[in-house]
Design a protein around this motif. Structure first.
Motif, PDB file in Angstrom:
ATOM      1  N   LYS A  78     -47.176 -40.468 -16.342  1.00 11.41           N
ATOM      2  CA  LYS A  78     -47.133 -41.653 -15.539  1.00 11.41           C
ATOM      3  C   LYS A  78     -48.212 -41.698 -14.680  1.00 11.41           C
ATOM      4  O   LYS A  78     -48.313 -40.843 -13.915  1.00 11.41           O
ATOM      5  N   TYR A  79     -48.874 -42.947 -14.381  1.00 12.84           N
ATOM      6  CA  TYR A  79     -49.952 -42.967 -13.428  1.00 12.84           C
ATOM      7  C   TYR A  79     -49.480 -44.232 -12.472  1.00 12.84           C
ATOM      8  O   TYR A  79     -48.953 -45.124 -13.111  1.00 12.84           O
ATOM      9  N   GLN A  80     -49.965 -43.794 -11.147  1.00 11.14           N
ATOM     10  CA  GLN A  80     -49.335 -44.881 -10.169  1.00 11.14           C
ATOM     11  C   GLN A  80     -50.512 -44.954  -9.122  1.00 11.14           C
ATOM     12  O   GLN A  80     -51.025 -44.060  -8.770  1.00 11.14           O
ATOM     13  N   MET A  81     -50.728 -46.353  -8.747  1.00 12.97           N
ATOM     14  CA  MET A  81     -52.085 -46.406  -7.893  1.00 12.97           C
ATOM     15  C   MET A  81     -51.821 -47.910  -7.207  1.00 12.97           C
ATOM     16  O   MET A  81     -51.281 -48.833  -7.984  1.00 12.97           O
ATOM     17  N   ALA A  82     -51.748 -47.913  -5.739  1.00  7.89           N
ATOM     18  CA  ALA A  82     -51.785 -49.138  -5.207  1.00  7.89           C
ATOM     19  C   ALA A  82     -52.477 -50.381  -5.469  1.00  7.89           C
ATOM     20  O   ALA A  82     -53.605 -49.929  -5.973  1.00  7.89           O
ATOM     21  N   GLY A  83     -51.961 -51.233  -6.023  1.00  3.98           N
ATOM     22  CA  GLY A  83     -52.644 -52.558  -6.228  1.00  3.98           C
ATOM     23  C   GLY A  83     -52.725 -52.557  -7.930  1.00  3.98           C
ATOM     24  O   GLY A  83     -53.422 -53.383  -8.670  1.00  3.98           O
ATOM     25  N   TYR A  84     -52.322 -51.878  -8.630  1.00  8.76           N
ATOM     26  CA  TYR A  84     -52.255 -51.637 -10.069  1.00  8.76           C
ATOM     27  C   TYR A  84     -51.021 -51.250 -10.623  1.00  8.76           C
ATOM     28  O   TYR A  84     -50.058 -50.855 -10.082  1.00  8.76           O
ATOM     29  N   ARG A  85     -50.754 -51.746 -11.882  1.00 10.55           N
ATOM     30  CA  ARG A  85     -49.276 -51.485 -12.540  1.00 10.55           C
ATOM     31  C   ARG A  85     -49.164 -50.137 -12.888  1.00 10.55           C
ATOM     32  O   ARG A  85     -50.279 -49.440 -13.219  1.00 10.55           O
ATOM     33  N   GLU A  86     -48.082 -49.664 -12.799  1.00  9.35           N
ATOM     34  CA  GLU A  86     -47.778 -48.259 -13.387  1.00  9.35           C
ATOM     35  C   GLU A  86     -47.738 -48.043 -14.731  1.00  9.35           C
ATOM     36  O   GLU A  86     -47.401 -49.062 -15.703  1.00  9.35           O
ATOM     37  N   GLN A  87     -48.283 -47.317 -15.405  1.00  6.24           N
ATOM     38  CA  GLN A  87     -48.808 -47.034 -16.667  1.00  6.24           C
ATOM     39  C   GLN A  87     -48.232 -45.650 -17.225  1.00  6.24           C
ATOM     40  O   GLN A  87     -48.261 -44.854 -16.472  1.00  6.24           O
ATOM     41  N   SER A  88     -47.879 -45.690 -18.388  1.00  7.42           N
ATOM     42  CA  SER A  88     -47.529 -44.115 -19.033  1.00  7.42           C
ATOM     43  C   SER A  88     -48.332 -44.063 -20.332  1.00  7.42           C
ATOM     44  O   SER A  88     -48.814 -44.800 -21.007  1.00  7.42           O
ATOM     45  N   PHE A  89     -48.575 -42.956 -20.515  1.00 11.43           N
ATOM     46  CA  PHE A  89     -49.274 -42.085 -21.583  1.00 11.43           C
ATOM     47  C   PHE A  89     -48.470 -41.140 -22.224  1.00 11.43           C
ATOM     48  O   PHE A  89     -48.042 -40.236 -21.616  1.00 11.43           O
ATOM     49  N   GLN A  90     -48.465 -41.252 -23.533  1.00 10.87           N
ATOM     50  CA  GLN A  90     -47.512 -40.396 -24.444  1.00 10.87           C
ATOM     51  C   GLN A  90     -48.768 -39.305 -24.950  1.00 10.87           C
ATOM     52  O   GLN A  90     -49.378 -39.603 -25.703  1.00 10.87           O
ATOM     53  N   LEU A  91     -48.328 -38.018 -24.478  1.00 13.25           N
ATOM     54  CA  LEU A  91     -49.330 -36.775 -25.051  1.00 13.25           C
ATOM     55  C   LEU A  91     -48.496 -36.198 -26.011  1.00 13.25           C
ATOM     56  O   LEU A  91     -47.527 -35.490 -25.776  1.00 13.25           O
ATOM     57  N   ARG A  92     -48.875 -36.219 -27.358  1.00  9.81           N
ATOM     58  CA  ARG A  92     -47.979 -35.561 -28.174  1.00  9.81           C
ATOM     59  C   ARG A  92     -49.169 -34.633 -29.442  1.00  9.81           C
ATOM     60  O   ARG A  92     -50.023 -35.029 -29.441  1.00  9.81           O
ATOM     61  N   PRO A  93     -48.718 -33.377 -29.310  1.00  7.07           N
ATOM     62  CA  PRO A  93     -49.582 -32.427 -30.263  1.00  7.07           C
ATOM     63  C   PRO A  93     -49.676 -32.580 -31.721  1.00  7.07           C
ATOM     64  O   PRO A  93     -48.822 -33.538 -32.222  1.00  7.07           O
ATOM     65  N   GLY A  94     -50.714 -32.404 -32.513  1.00  7.51           N
ATOM     66  CA  GLY A  94     -50.902 -32.613 -33.678  1.00  7.51           C
ATOM     67  C   GLY A  94     -50.782 -31.227 -34.343  1.00  7.51           C
ATOM     68  O   GLY A  94     -50.871 -30.188 -33.577  1.00  7.51           O
ATOM     69  N   MET A  95     -50.866 -30.854 -35.537  1.00  9.06           N
ATOM     70  CA  MET A  95     -51.089 -29.784 -36.232  1.00  9.06           C
ATOM     71  C   MET A  95     -52.423 -28.934 -36.220  1.00  9.06           C
ATOM     72  O   MET A  95     -53.293 -29.793 -36.525  1.00  9.06           O
ATOM     73  N   ASP A  96     -52.440 -27.986 -35.692  1.00 11.11           N
ATOM     74  CA  ASP A  96     -53.637 -27.014 -35.497  1.00 11.11           C
ATOM     75  C   ASP A  96     -54.275 -26.970 -37.032  1.00 11.11           C
ATOM     76  O   ASP A  96     -53.673 -26.579 -37.904  1.00 11.11           O
ATOM     77  N   GLY A  97     -55.479 -27.315 -37.199  1.00  7.70           N
ATOM     78  CA  GLY A  97     -56.172 -27.199 -38.588  1.00  7.70           C
ATOM     79  C   GLY A  97     -56.189 -25.666 -38.891  1.00  7.70           C
ATOM     80  O   GLY A  97     -56.067 -25.466 -40.222  1.00  7.70           O
ATOM     81  N   TRP A  98     -56.185 -24.607 -37.724  1.00  5.91           N
ATOM     82  CA  TRP A  98     -56.150 -23.304 -38.460  1.00  5.91           C
ATOM     83  C   TRP A  98     -54.931 -23.103 -38.948  1.00  5.91           C
ATOM     84  O   TRP A  98     -54.598 -21.952 -39.643  1.00  5.91           O
ATOM     85  N   TYR A  99     -53.744 -23.541 -38.801  1.00  5.71           N
ATOM     86  CA  TYR A  99     -52.241 -23.336 -39.185  1.00  5.71           C
ATOM     87  C   TYR A  99     -52.641 -23.192 -40.782  1.00  5.71           C
ATOM     88  O   TYR A  99     -52.089 -22.667 -41.634  1.00  5.71           O
ATOM     89  N   ILE A 100     -53.301 -24.520 -41.375  1.00  4.00           N
ATOM     90  CA  ILE A 100     -53.567 -24.450 -42.716  1.00  4.00           C
ATOM     91  C   ILE A 100     -54.296 -23.342 -43.232  1.00  4.00           C
ATOM     92  O   ILE A 100     -54.165 -22.912 -44.428  1.00  4.00           O
ATOM     93  N   GLY A 101     -54.936 -22.598 -42.499  1.00  4.45           N
ATOM     94  CA  GLY A 101     -56.012 -21.426 -43.077  1.00  4.45           C
ATOM     95  C   GLY A 101     -54.882 -20.268 -43.220  1.00  4.45           C
ATOM     96  O   GLY A 101     -55.317 -19.260 -44.024  1.00  4.45           O
TER      97      GLY A 101
END
Length: 164
Positions: A78-101
């Motif tokens: 969650k990002y907050q700053m005076a004079g700006y709307r609060e915003q959220s960012f979803q951080l999700r992992p993906g599968m590591d390419g080395w796992y397929i190794g």
């Protein structure tokens, strides 16, 4: 001859008893937290709602990509700053390419046990970046709008009246 054969068996056993992603990548990753404009306060929260880290952009935090056996972690920033709307960012992992190794090197043990247990089968994005949107306040009737000077169009700035 027997020493070489024994050494070969030991090396092969080590390769097949380990996971490819566990050897070649991590289970924790540095994530660069950025905003435009810079200087926004941010809070990183995990899936259970617990605050993991907070700070001011730009910053770099180290986060785990795993949330348990065969389970990836996910975070909300969650990002907050005076004079700006609060915003959220979803951080999700993906599968590591080395796992397929594991199909080629780590084998079934690496794919089903080692990499899922260590969390090395997941990889987080390198950065979380948002463009903050300016906020304005207005009345319910729409008669009054409060804005910063940056938000006023150039063609009407000459009509502004200074209030003291």
């Amino acid at each position: 001859m027997i020493k070489k054969l024994t050494m070969g068996v030991v090396v092969a056993g080590m390769v097949f008893a380990s996971g490819c992603a566990s050897i070649l990548s991590d289970s924790e990753y540095p994530v660069s937290i950025k905003s435009n404009p810079v200087g926004a306060n941010f809070t990183v929260t995990d899936e259970s709602g617990m605050d993991v880290h907070s700070g001011v952009t730009p910053d770099t935090v180290t986060l785990s990509a795993s949330d348990g056996f065969f389970s990836s972690a996910s975070y909300t920033i969650k990002y907050q700053m005076a004079g700006y709307r609060e915003q959220s960012f979803q951080l999700r992992p993906g599968m590591d390419g080395w796992y397929i190794g594991n199909i080629l090197v780590g084998g079934l043990i690496g794919m089903v046990i080692v990499d899922p247990a260590t969390g090395a089968m997941w990889k987080l994005p390198e950065s979380a970046n948002v463009n903050l949107e300016p906020s304005t306040a207005s009345t319910a009737m729409g008669g009054l709008t409060i804005a910063s000077v940056d938000q006023v169009p150039e063609e009407i700035k000459s009509e502004l009246v200074k209030v003291q």
